[in-house]
Design a protein around this motif. Structure first.
Motif, PDB file in Angstrom:
ATOM      1  N   ALA A 167       0.834  -1.205   0.000  1.00  7.27           N
ATOM      2  CA  ALA A 167       0.000   0.000   0.000  1.00  7.27           C
ATOM      3  C   ALA A 167       0.868   1.254   0.000  1.00  7.27           C
ATOM      4  CB  ALA A 167      -0.931  -0.009   1.213  1.00  7.27           C
ATOM      5  N   VAL A 169       2.054   2.453  -3.419  1.00  7.61           N
ATOM      6  CA  VAL A 169       1.119   3.216  -4.247  1.00  7.61           C
ATOM      7  C   VAL A 169       0.965   4.646  -3.748  1.00  7.61           C
ATOM      8  CG1 VAL A 169      -1.306   3.384  -4.941  1.00  7.61           C
ATOM      9  CG2 VAL A 169      -0.132   1.201  -5.025  1.00  7.61           C
ATOM     10  N   VAL A 170       0.894   4.838  -2.444  1.00  7.19           N
ATOM     11  CA  VAL A 170       0.643   6.185  -1.915  1.00  7.19           C
ATOM     12  C   VAL A 170       1.916   7.019  -1.768  1.00  7.19           C
ATOM     13  CG1 VAL A 170      -1.450   5.482  -0.711  1.00  7.19           C
ATOM     14  CG2 VAL A 170       0.711   5.475   0.518  1.00  7.19           C
ATOM     15  N   ARG A 171       3.058   6.399  -1.814  1.00  7.01           N
ATOM     16  CA  ARG A 171       4.326   7.107  -1.608  1.00  7.01           C
ATOM     17  C   ARG A 171       4.525   8.308  -2.539  1.00  7.01           C
ATOM     18  NH1 ARG A 171       9.686   4.480   0.139  1.00  7.01           N
ATOM     19  NH2 ARG A 171      11.038   6.277   0.196  1.00  7.01           N
ATOM     20  N   TYR A 203       2.513  10.361  -3.603  1.00  4.32           N
ATOM     21  CA  TYR A 203       1.621  11.448  -3.211  1.00  4.32           C
ATOM     22  C   TYR A 203       1.932  11.997  -1.821  1.00  4.32           C
ATOM     23  CZ  TYR A 203      -0.775   9.347  -7.118  1.00  4.32           C
ATOM     24  OH  TYR A 203      -1.060   8.828  -8.350  1.00  4.32           O
ATOM     25  N   MET A 204       2.904  11.398  -1.150  1.00  4.91           N
ATOM     26  CA  MET A 204       3.277  11.835   0.193  1.00  4.91           C
ATOM     27  C   MET A 204       4.278  12.983   0.110  1.00  4.91           C
ATOM     28  SD  MET A 204       3.687   8.038   1.888  1.00  4.91           S
ATOM     29  CE  MET A 204       4.232   8.596   3.473  1.00  4.91           C
TER      30      MET A 204
END
Length: 183
Positions: free
Chosen positions: A27, A30-32, A34-35
């Motif tokens: 998970a 995928v979000v990295r 956008y961090m």
């Protein structure tokens, strides 16, 4: 160590820890992007997290095998001693929880093994001129989606296991009478 003591409650912690780590790192993959960089600067590199996730998934599957085997053995002892059905022929509440716990966790292990196999095959094909591609163990998008669903199912299955232990007393005495000290 005596074989009279239940082994299953002691074996579930490693697969839960390894699989949770693998699903969480998938998970994160995928979000990295956008961090904020102030946060990602403290995280391991993308290459490291994908490799750790891959190996954690493999260790989770490997450690789940003795856990599943000991769970089957313990469930069989319970069914032999108490049966699955009550006197009216209906499935006991404890039996329903036991079956749901087993089916959910077996499904999580089987799908996780399939994802691990797919990642392994994809990574073995990705050689570059000087060796292994740094992103060889990168999960595909569908694998990340499956990991999120599997993580939720893993937690739900573990909760059902806790219900068996704390609400129904399964795995505490293997059906033997517990002797109190003052009696």
């Amino acid at each position: 160590m005596s074989l009279d003591h239940p082994v299953h409650p002691a074996t579930v912690h490693f697969p839960i820890a390894f699989l949770s780590t693998a699903y969480g790192l998938d998970a994160l993959h995928v979000v990295r992007p956008y961090m904020p960089s102030t946060l990602t600067n403290y995280l391991p590199t993308v290459v490291e997290t994908t490799r750790i996730g891959y190996w954690a998934l493999g260790l989770g599957i490997l450690t789940a095998l003795p856990s599943a085997a000991s769970g089957v053995a313990q469930a069989m002892k319970m069914v032999q001693a108490q049966g699955l059905f009550d006197q009216s022929g209906k499935l006991k509440a404890k039996s329903k929880v036991l079956i749901a716990h087993a089916v959910i966790n077996d499904l999580v292990i089987a799908v996780s093994a399939w994802i691990w196999y797919k990642r392994r095959n994809a990574s073995s094909m990705e050689y570059i001129k000087d060796g292994l591609n740094p992103m060889a163990y990168e999960p595909q998008t569908w694998m990340v989606g499956a990991s999120i669903v599997l993580g939720a199912l893993l937690l739900f299955g573990a909760n059902l296991g806790g219900t068996l232990v704390y609400d129904y007393g399964m795995g505490l005495s293997m059906g033997k009478k517990v002797i109190k000290k003052n009696e």
